[in-house]
Every structure is written in structure tokens, then in C-alpha cells.
Enzyme design. Sequence first.
Site, PDB file in Angstrom:
ATOM      1  N   LEU A  59       8.482 101.686 -21.559  1.00 33.35           N
ATOM      2  CA  LEU A  59       9.698 102.527 -21.675  1.00 33.35           C
ATOM      3  C   LEU A  59       9.357 103.194 -23.249  1.00 33.35           C
ATOM      4  O   LEU A  59       9.545 102.424 -24.228  1.00 33.35           O
ATOM      5  CB  LEU A  59      11.120 101.978 -21.610  1.00 33.35           C
ATOM      6  CG  LEU A  59      11.345 101.506 -20.293  1.00 33.35           C
ATOM      7  CD1 LEU A  59      12.634 100.900 -19.827  1.00 33.35           C
ATOM      8  CD2 LEU A  59      10.859 102.483 -19.027  1.00 33.35           C
ATOM      9  N   ALA A  69      10.450 106.764 -23.618  1.00 25.34           N
ATOM     10  CA  ALA A  69      10.890 108.176 -23.555  1.00 25.34           C
ATOM     11  C   ALA A  69      11.904 108.376 -24.331  1.00 25.34           C
ATOM     12  O   ALA A  69      12.494 109.536 -24.751  1.00 25.34           O
ATOM     13  CB  ALA A  69      10.938 108.633 -22.263  1.00 25.34           C
ATOM     14  N   ARG A  76      18.328 106.271 -33.833  1.00 28.80           N
ATOM     15  CA  ARG A  76      18.786 105.511 -35.179  1.00 28.80           C
ATOM     16  C   ARG A  76      17.679 105.291 -36.196  1.00 28.80           C
ATOM     17  O   ARG A  76      18.023 104.926 -37.315  1.00 28.80           O
ATOM     18  CB  ARG A  76      19.198 104.121 -34.625  1.00 28.80           C
ATOM     19  CG  ARG A  76      20.344 104.250 -33.702  1.00 28.80           C
ATOM     20  CD  ARG A  76      20.767 103.035 -32.702  1.00 28.80           C
ATOM     21  NE  ARG A  76      20.064 102.926 -31.550  1.00 28.80           N
ATOM     22  CZ  ARG A  76      20.172 102.199 -30.591  1.00 28.80           C
ATOM     23  NH1 ARG A  76      20.964 101.093 -30.673  1.00 28.80           N
ATOM     24  NH2 ARG A  76      19.519 102.253 -29.300  1.00 28.80           N
ATOM     25  N   LYS A 108      10.337 106.961 -32.498  1.00 34.35           N
ATOM     26  CA  LYS A 108      10.395 105.685 -32.897  1.00 34.35           C
ATOM     27  C   LYS A 108       8.996 104.738 -32.483  1.00 34.35           C
ATOM     28  O   LYS A 108       8.845 103.775 -33.595  1.00 34.35           O
ATOM     29  CB  LYS A 108      11.721 105.166 -32.283  1.00 34.35           C
ATOM     30  CG  LYS A 108      11.692 103.451 -32.239  1.00 34.35           C
ATOM     31  CD  LYS A 108      13.167 102.916 -31.952  1.00 34.35           C
ATOM     32  CE  LYS A 108      13.231 103.016 -30.404  1.00 34.35           C
ATOM     33  NZ  LYS A 108      14.740 102.483 -30.030  1.00 34.35           N
ATOM     34  N   GLN A 119       9.172 111.641 -18.314  1.00 32.64           N
ATOM     35  CA  GLN A 119      10.710 111.291 -17.667  1.00 32.64           C
ATOM     36  C   GLN A 119      11.307 112.859 -17.879  1.00 32.64           C
ATOM     37  O   GLN A 119      11.103 113.577 -18.713  1.00 32.64           O
ATOM     38  CB  GLN A 119      11.582 110.327 -18.790  1.00 32.64           C
ATOM     39  CG  GLN A 119      12.881 110.321 -18.127  1.00 32.64           C
ATOM     40  CD  GLN A 119      13.554 109.199 -18.908  1.00 32.64           C
ATOM     41  OE1 GLN A 119      13.173 108.377 -19.718  1.00 32.64           O
ATOM     42  NE2 GLN A 119      15.244 109.063 -18.632  1.00 32.64           N
ATOM     43  N   GLY A 164      18.261 107.737 -19.559  1.00 33.15           N
ATOM     44  CA  GLY A 164      18.603 106.332 -19.458  1.00 33.15           C
ATOM     45  C   GLY A 164      17.246 105.402 -19.027  1.00 33.15           C
ATOM     46  O   GLY A 164      16.535 106.217 -18.379  1.00 33.15           O
ATOM     47  N   ASN A 166      20.153  90.586 -23.255  1.00 30.21           N
ATOM     48  CA  ASN A 166      19.167  91.174 -22.414  1.00 30.21           C
ATOM     49  C   ASN A 166      18.188  91.383 -23.158  1.00 30.21           C
ATOM     50  O   ASN A 166      18.099  92.294 -24.140  1.00 30.21           O
ATOM     51  CB  ASN A 166      19.625  92.373 -21.752  1.00 30.21           C
ATOM     52  CG  ASN A 166      18.411  93.098 -20.875  1.00 30.21           C
ATOM     53  OD1 ASN A 166      17.402  92.627 -20.619  1.00 30.21           O
ATOM     54  ND2 ASN A 166      18.815  94.490 -20.873  1.00 30.21           N
ATOM     55  N   LYS A 209     -17.543 106.725 -55.323  1.00 30.46           N
ATOM     56  CA  LYS A 209     -17.276 107.311 -53.924  1.00 30.46           C
ATOM     57  C   LYS A 209     -18.726 107.614 -53.638  1.00 30.46           C
ATOM     58  O   LYS A 209     -19.627 108.199 -54.361  1.00 30.46           O
ATOM     59  CB  LYS A 209     -16.485 108.415 -54.439  1.00 30.46           C
ATOM     60  CG  LYS A 209     -16.099 109.504 -53.039  1.00 30.46           C
ATOM     61  CD  LYS A 209     -16.038 110.716 -53.496  1.00 30.46           C
ATOM     62  CE  LYS A 209     -17.600 111.702 -53.527  1.00 30.46           C
ATOM     63  NZ  LYS A 209     -17.591 112.924 -53.716  1.00 30.46           N
ATOM     64  N   ASN A 228     -28.879  98.507 -64.086  1.00 31.22           N
ATOM     65  CA  ASN A 228     -27.546  98.182 -65.185  1.00 31.22           C
ATOM     66  C   ASN A 228     -27.094  99.808 -65.687  1.00 31.22           C
ATOM     67  O   ASN A 228     -27.888 100.427 -66.349  1.00 31.22           O
ATOM     68  CB  ASN A 228     -27.639  97.429 -66.041  1.00 31.22           C
ATOM     69  CG  ASN A 228     -26.451  96.934 -66.674  1.00 31.22           C
ATOM     70  OD1 ASN A 228     -25.847  96.114 -66.446  1.00 31.22           O
ATOM     71  ND2 ASN A 228     -25.970  97.781 -67.720  1.00 31.22           N
TER      72      ASN A 228
HETATM   73  C1  UD1 Z   1      18.268  98.363 -23.849  1.00 31.72           C
HETATM   74  C2  UD1 Z   1      19.085  97.702 -22.841  1.00 31.72           C
HETATM   75  C3  UD1 Z   1      19.783  96.515 -23.378  1.00 31.72           C
HETATM   76  C4  UD1 Z   1      19.067  95.392 -24.108  1.00 31.72           C
HETATM   77  C5  UD1 Z   1      18.082  96.232 -25.113  1.00 31.72           C
HETATM   78  C6  UD1 Z   1      17.046  95.319 -25.383  1.00 31.72           C
HETATM   79  C7  UD1 Z   1      19.660  99.572 -21.060  1.00 31.72           C
HETATM   80  C8  UD1 Z   1      20.683 100.291 -20.672  1.00 31.72           C
HETATM   81  N1  UD1 Z   1      20.011  98.608 -22.294  1.00 31.72           N
HETATM   82  O1  UD1 Z   1      19.252  99.034 -24.889  1.00 31.72           O
HETATM   83  O2  UD1 Z   1      20.552  95.910 -22.327  1.00 31.72           O
HETATM   84  O3  UD1 Z   1      19.764  94.359 -24.495  1.00 31.72           O
HETATM   85  O4  UD1 Z   1      17.442  97.440 -24.557  1.00 31.72           O
HETATM   86  O5  UD1 Z   1      16.054  95.945 -26.635  1.00 31.72           O
HETATM   87  O6  UD1 Z   1      18.436  99.309 -20.635  1.00 31.72           O
HETATM   88  N2  UD1 Z   1      14.057 104.751 -23.007  1.00 31.72           N
HETATM   89  C9  UD1 Z   1      13.530 105.627 -22.182  1.00 31.72           C
HETATM   90  N3  UD1 Z   1      13.989 106.430 -21.655  1.00 31.72           N
HETATM   91  C10 UD1 Z   1      15.679 106.627 -21.828  1.00 31.72           C
HETATM   92  C11 UD1 Z   1      16.210 105.925 -22.923  1.00 31.72           C
HETATM   93  C12 UD1 Z   1      15.588 104.848 -23.322  1.00 31.72           C
HETATM   94  O7  UD1 Z   1      12.073 105.549 -21.869  1.00 31.72           O
HETATM   95  O8  UD1 Z   1      16.143 107.772 -21.150  1.00 31.72           O
HETATM   96  C13 UD1 Z   1      13.245 103.809 -23.602  1.00 31.72           C
HETATM   97  C14 UD1 Z   1      13.466 103.763 -25.050  1.00 31.72           C
HETATM   98  O9  UD1 Z   1      12.352 104.693 -25.619  1.00 31.72           O
HETATM   99  C15 UD1 Z   1      12.993 102.533 -25.725  1.00 31.72           C
HETATM  100  C16 UD1 Z   1      13.659 101.538 -24.404  1.00 31.72           C
HETATM  101  O10 UD1 Z   1      13.728 102.526 -23.439  1.00 31.72           O
HETATM  102  O11 UD1 Z   1      11.711 102.183 -25.845  1.00 31.72           O
HETATM  103  C17 UD1 Z   1      15.149 101.013 -24.747  1.00 31.72           C
HETATM  104  O12 UD1 Z   1      15.810 102.065 -25.079  1.00 31.72           O
HETATM  105  P1  UD1 Z   1      16.906 101.851 -26.361  1.00 31.72           P
HETATM  106  O13 UD1 Z   1      17.741 103.262 -26.178  1.00 31.72           O
HETATM  107  O14 UD1 Z   1      16.378 101.323 -27.437  1.00 31.72           O
HETATM  108  O15 UD1 Z   1      17.913 100.838 -25.384  1.00 31.72           O
HETATM  109  P2  UD1 Z   1      18.970  99.960 -26.028  1.00 31.72           P
HETATM  110  O16 UD1 Z   1      20.189 100.440 -26.512  1.00 31.72           O
HETATM  111  O17 UD1 Z   1      18.215  98.985 -27.118  1.00 31.72           O
HETATM  112 CA    CA Z   2      16.236  99.451 -28.185  1.00 32.58          CA
END
Ligand code: UD1
Ligand code: CA
Length: 477
Positions: A11, A13, A18, A25, A78, A83, A176, A357, A383
Site C-alpha cells: 500500500l 497510495a 503528516r 511519504k 487507486q 482507504g 494492528n 576531480k 610526486n
Molecule cells: C493503518 C491501519 C491501522 C494500523 C496502521 C499500522 C487502516 C484503516 N488502519 O493506519 O490499523 O495500526 O496502519 O501502521 O488500515 N494507503 C493507501 N490508500 C489509502 C490510504 C492509505 O494506499 O487510501 C496506504 C498508505 O500509503 C500507507 C498505508 O496504506 O502506506 C497505511 O496508510 P496510513 O494512512 O498510514 O494508515 P494508518 O493511519 O497508519
Molecule cells: Ca501508517
Amino acid sequence: MSQQHLAVVILAAGQGTRMKSSTPKVMHEIAGLPLIGHALATAQALDAEYVIPVIRHEKELIGEYISGFYPSALIAEQDAVPGTGRAVECALAALPADFDGAIVVTSGDVPLLNVATIEAMLSAHRAGDFAATVLTTFLDDPTGYGRILRSNDGEFIEIVEQRDAKPAQLEIDEVNAGVYVFDAKKLRGALAKIGSHNAQGEKYLTDAASELLAEGEKVQAIAVEDFWLVAGINDRVQLSEVAKELNFRICEAWQKAGVSIQDPATTWIDVTVQIGEDASILAGTQLKGSTIIGQHATVGPEVFAVDMLIGAGASIVKSHATGSTIGAGATVGPFAFIRPATNLGSDGKIGAFVETKNAIIGAGSKVPHLSYVGDAEIGTDSNIGAGTIFANYDGVNKHRSQIGSQVRTGSHNVFVAPIKIEDGAYTAAGTVVRKDVAAGDLAMNIAPQRNLAGWVLANRPGTKAAEAATAAQQAKS
Ligand code: UD1
Ligand code: CA
């Protein structure tokens, strides 16, 4: 066996708001690779049939990186539905419709996750015929993570996100990790059913686990003790914390492989670096990129080396060096600035306050002090005198200088390129070499020295110099 089929979804996307950065990121680096690079390397080592990174924000930049690092990755995009659950749905759409096997889901922002952890999850998943296996860990400060809800007898119930959790649930310290194994077919079905009725209005992947459970499927949550393996990076504080931990682990691995590292706290080594046995890395050193260090070499204190080849037994002290080769037994520094395409031969020397260089400096040749060597070729055992400038730039073009073997050049020379000084030639101190020098010749173009008698007393009367001169004259008479 269909159970043996494997796809890995990464994942990547999310927007990563933050981080407060114009760089996405997962493109922020630790230990020489962007976060997504660490995740790709782990996926690659799993030897899956399909590796599917999911991207959306800054997709050109991230997509280009992925294609370069891992050309056979199947990049999925995506859509506008937000999500982690939607992200996985988009990844599944990129798979052949009849794909039947295990889906490992990892995140582009969890760089320390290793192959052994995923393999352990996979075997537990397959052994118990589970529909979903969720990786968890225990944290002193679980803020920000999804919390793991378990029944009184310890069975997995569901994952509640920080923002959706009731106060009592926020006390739960099992979180998680964001790493999962799913049965592909069952996951497709579950994702089709979940909505986005939560604080963030997103389609959560975490809900797929409880959905499967509600359908009567087996779901387990297994904890990993070493929480660093699953540390997620959401902001720059976590970025530096995880980078430090990874670096500590890299240093420890090299120490166990026979490399002395004086001070891991101030030594930074990229995952891409190679170091030979009995090499010594001293405090304040950074080894980056494709740097390779030979056996018994000493690097540091305070060396910054990028893409360097440092030969066996070589020594480099307090210097900045990129894209170059230092031969076996050669010495560099302190305070040398080695720019790209420098090639110092074995047992050669680039000394204090020397910049180089695009320069080939032959075996046993020395540039010991205060010099600039650019666009040059120096033979063996020559030298170069202190304070020498290779004047390579005529204001429009760069030119090369060629110095032979066993050459001795005087201090404070300027070699006005293009110029050739043949084997065994000498140059006198202060020479500006504008014409080629034949083998064995001495070049000099010093203007005759004139001393103007009594100049100081006549022109600087009353100064300390005049007083000293008078005293010296009186002492002589
Ligand atoms: C997520 C988990 C959380 C877990 C944590 C661990 C969910 C809802 N929550 O939260 O339970 O404790 O990871 O690190 O899954 N991403 C996408 N598409 C999106 C949103 C996010 O690809 O629409 C990717 C982000 O780029 C990232 C990953 O999913 O690599 C996690 O997303 P992030 O927003 O960091 O989730 P957390 O709030 O950390
Ligand atoms: Ca995360």
C-alpha cells in the site's frame, strides 16, 4: 496447490499528509533507500508470483521509482475512493480474475518488516486454513495505531482505529501492524461488503478481517515481539527514530560479520553498502550508496563517502568523497575533497586540503598538500609539489593535463591544460607550466629575483619590521 500461490500487495497510495512535505511519504529515505524501496526489497525476497504496489498521490514519481527498482512489479492505481480497503480492492483488480491463493498486504511506510516475519505469518495462515491473519505488536505508546480487540479467551474480534475508538479501547496496547495475509477469493468477497461508516469516511482494510469473521471464516491475530519490525512511519519524528534503529541493526550486522565500528551512534551505513572483514569504521562516518570497502581498510573518523570503492588496507581520514576509487593501501586526507571519477592507484596518496576531480593518479603517486587536481592523468610514483593547481578551465572549455611516471614537480606550480609532462621530468618551485616538458627535462620560468637594498627603512620607517631590520644590521656590524 492453489494454497501455494502468492501475491504481495504494497500500500503506497496515501497522501502522507503528516510528513508535511512536497515529497510523497514513501519516497522519503532511510539507510539509502526510499521507504517504498525497503518494502519492495522485502516483497522481492518473498519470491511471489505477483508484487502489486498501489499508488495514487504523486503516482508518476513513485511509479517511476518502482519500475526502476523492480521492473516486474504490477503497479495498480487507486481511484478516488479513499482507504486502505479500497487500495487493496484496486490491487486485486490488477490480478488475474481467477487468482487463487494467499495475498500478503504490507505498507510502503513500514520499512523494517522482514522476510522471516512474513514467512512465519504465511505458514501459520496456511497451517490453520485461515481466511485472514493479522500481524500485531504491543506498544508502550499505541497512539495513532488501530487497536486489536480480543474476546475473553483471546480470540480476535476486530480492529478499531484510533479515531473511532472508545476511551476504554484506547487503553489497549496491542496494535494492528498493518501487515496481513488473506485468502484472495474470500478477501474479494469481504471487501465488496464493507462500507466507510467511520470517522475518516474511508473504506478500511481492517474491516475486512471482522467481516470475514462475521461470515464464519477463521481469522487470527498473531503478535510479533520485536515491535521495530512493524513500526510505521507517519511523520518526520518517526522517520528519524526508525532510521536510527535500522542503522543500529545494520551496524550490528557488520560488527558480527567482522567489521570494527567504533561508535554506531555516529556511524551511518546504507543498506546498499558492502564492507570487507577487519575493516575499521571510525566515529562520525557516513557510508552511502554503492560504497564498497575492502578488507583491513580504515575509514574515518568523520568521512562522508558516497558510491566509493575503497581498496583493501586503504586509509581515509576526515574527508568528503564521492563516485571514486581509492586503491589498495592508498591514503587519503585529512580534509581531502574527492569528487567523482577520481581514481587513486594502490599505495598512492591524496593528502591534506587536496581537491581532486576526474583524475587518474597512478600507483604510488602522491599529491600530499594543498592542491587541486582536475581533469588529469598522473603516472606511477610521481610526486606533485605542495600548493599545485591543475588549471583545467580556460573560461569556456575544460582541458586535460598529463603527467608521466617518476615526475617530481616543485611547490606552487600551475599546470595550464592541455599540457604534458613526460616521465622523469622535474619542474622548479613556482613554475607556471604552459609548454610540454620532455622526459628528464627541468622546467622553470621564474623571473630573476631582485632585492632592493634598504627599502624597508626608506619606505616603512618606524614600523616593527624597520626596528627589527635595524637591530639585525647593528648586530652584524
Ligand atoms: C493503518 C491501519 C491501522 C494500523 C496502521 C499500522 C487502516 C484503516 N488502519 O493506519 O490499523 O495500526 O496502519 O501502521 O488500515 N494507503 C493507501 N490508500 C489509502 C490510504 C492509505 O494506499 O487510501 C496506504 C498508505 O500509503 C500507507 C498505508 O496504506 O502506506 C497505511 O496508510 P496510513 O494512512 O498510514 O494508515 P494508518 O493511519 O497508519
Ligand atoms: Ca501508517
